[in-house]
Design an enzyme around this catalytic site. Structure first.
Site, PDB file in Angstrom:
ATOM      1  N   ALA A   1      18.678  18.617   9.795  1.00 19.84           N
ATOM      2  CA  ALA A   1      17.345  18.110  10.100  1.00 19.84           C
ATOM      3  C   ALA A   1      17.329  17.399  11.444  1.00 19.84           C
ATOM      4  O   ALA A   1      18.380  17.081  12.002  1.00 19.84           O
ATOM      5  CB  ALA A   1      16.885  17.160   9.006  1.00 19.84           C
ATOM      6  N   ASN A   2      16.150  17.150  11.949  1.00 13.62           N
ATOM      7  CA  ASN A   2      15.962  16.312  13.124  1.00 13.62           C
ATOM      8  C   ASN A   2      15.546  14.929  12.656  1.00 13.62           C
ATOM      9  O   ASN A   2      14.960  14.793  11.585  1.00 13.62           O
ATOM     10  CB  ASN A   2      14.843  16.882  13.993  1.00 13.62           C
ATOM     11  CG  ASN A   2      15.363  17.861  15.018  1.00 13.62           C
ATOM     12  OD1 ASN A   2      16.553  17.965  15.262  1.00 13.62           O
ATOM     13  ND2 ASN A   2      14.461  18.580  15.630  1.00 13.62           N
ATOM     14  N   ARG A   3      15.782  13.952  13.497  1.00 15.13           N
ATOM     15  CA  ARG A   3      15.376  12.589  13.174  1.00 15.13           C
ATOM     16  C   ARG A   3      13.901  12.439  13.546  1.00 15.13           C
ATOM     17  O   ARG A   3      13.557  12.482  14.716  1.00 15.13           O
ATOM     18  CB  ARG A   3      16.226  11.627  13.998  1.00 15.13           C
ATOM     19  CG  ARG A   3      16.408  10.284  13.403  1.00 15.13           C
ATOM     20  CD  ARG A   3      17.184   9.398  14.349  1.00 15.13           C
ATOM     21  NE  ARG A   3      18.628   9.613  14.321  1.00 15.13           N
ATOM     22  CZ  ARG A   3      19.422   9.214  13.332  1.00 15.13           C
ATOM     23  NH1 ARG A   3      18.933   8.611  12.280  1.00 15.13           N
ATOM     24  NH2 ARG A   3      20.719   9.414  13.394  1.00 15.13           N
TER      25      ARG A   3
END
Ligand code: C5P
Length: 211
Positions: free
Chosen positions: A19-21
């Site tokens: 995932a991305n932050r």
């Protein structure tokens, strides 16, 4: 107005993902502000723990591919605001069963590129009249945003400097990069950034309608 926001999750197996932050806070705030100004907003939300803003239609998605398909289905539209922190890559193959920890070597993860939702939208047949992208940068913020605007065929790029604690925080400082130039806003709450942006979108829209 299709409005992808939040991160995407790219599943590795039933329990793991890449995932991305992204908290989704700025994207949700923009959806709220645009709806408050009267826009019909379709918020295409990645996995976030946020309440749906009043007056906004929300479609939940998980992966970049789902987000891309859902954005496509919400066309035609006058404006698209692409705030999502889309994962650039996903695992090449999804394992239907949980990958076991073997004594020594961790598994090799093969990645493949995700579609660029913004570029596909901006170069597609049903391109909205105003396409707005975001750029989270840690250095050369404005220069990178100018290049990104051209590369992605966006009308505006809203650039934010994420070298501080913008991620997950409530304050933001942005530069709006368009063909006309660069407008730098003071640091302000994400809700105020959202309202400033929604007002500029509405003004651009009125100007276009008057032509
Ligand atoms: O290239 P970069 O990820 O920095 O570009 C950011 C902009 O592009 C954002 O508006 C983001 O929502 C959009 N984007 C996208 N699809 C991707 C990657 C980024 O729509 N796969």
């Amino acid at each position: 107005m299709p409005h992808p926001a939040g991160p995407t999750w790219e599943a590795i197996d039933p329990v793991r993902y890449i995932a991305n932050r992204s908290s989704g806070k700025q994207g949700f705030a923009i959806a709220a502000a645009a709806a408050a100004l009267g826009a019909r907003v379709t918020l295409v939300a990645g996995p976030v723990a946020l309440k749906t803003p009043a007056g906004v239609k929300r479609l939940d998605v998980e992966s970049a591919q789902e987000m891309a398909e859902t954005v496509k289905r919400s066309l035609p539209a006058d404006v698209a605001v692409m705030v999502a922190a889309v994962a650039d890559w996903r695992p090449k193959e999804y394992r239907g069963e949980k990958i076991k920890k073997r004594g020594s070597a961790p598994p090799a993860l093969m990645l493949t590129e995700n579609p660029d939702i913004l570029t596909n939208l901006a170069t597609g047949a049903k391109r909205p009249g105003l396409v707005i992208g975001f750029a989270a940068e840690t250095e050369n913020v404005i220069e990178n945003a100018k290049q990104k605007r051209k590369r992605k065929v966006a009308d505006w790029i809203v650039a934010n400097d994420v070298s501080g604690d913008v991620m997950g925080g409530d304050m933001n400082r942005v530069h709006i990069v368009s063909a006309e130039g660069v407008e730098t806003l003071n640091e302000m709450p994400k809700s105020a950034v959202a309202m400033a942006l929604a007002e500029r979108i509405a003004a651009a829209f009125r100007a276009e309608a008057a032509e």
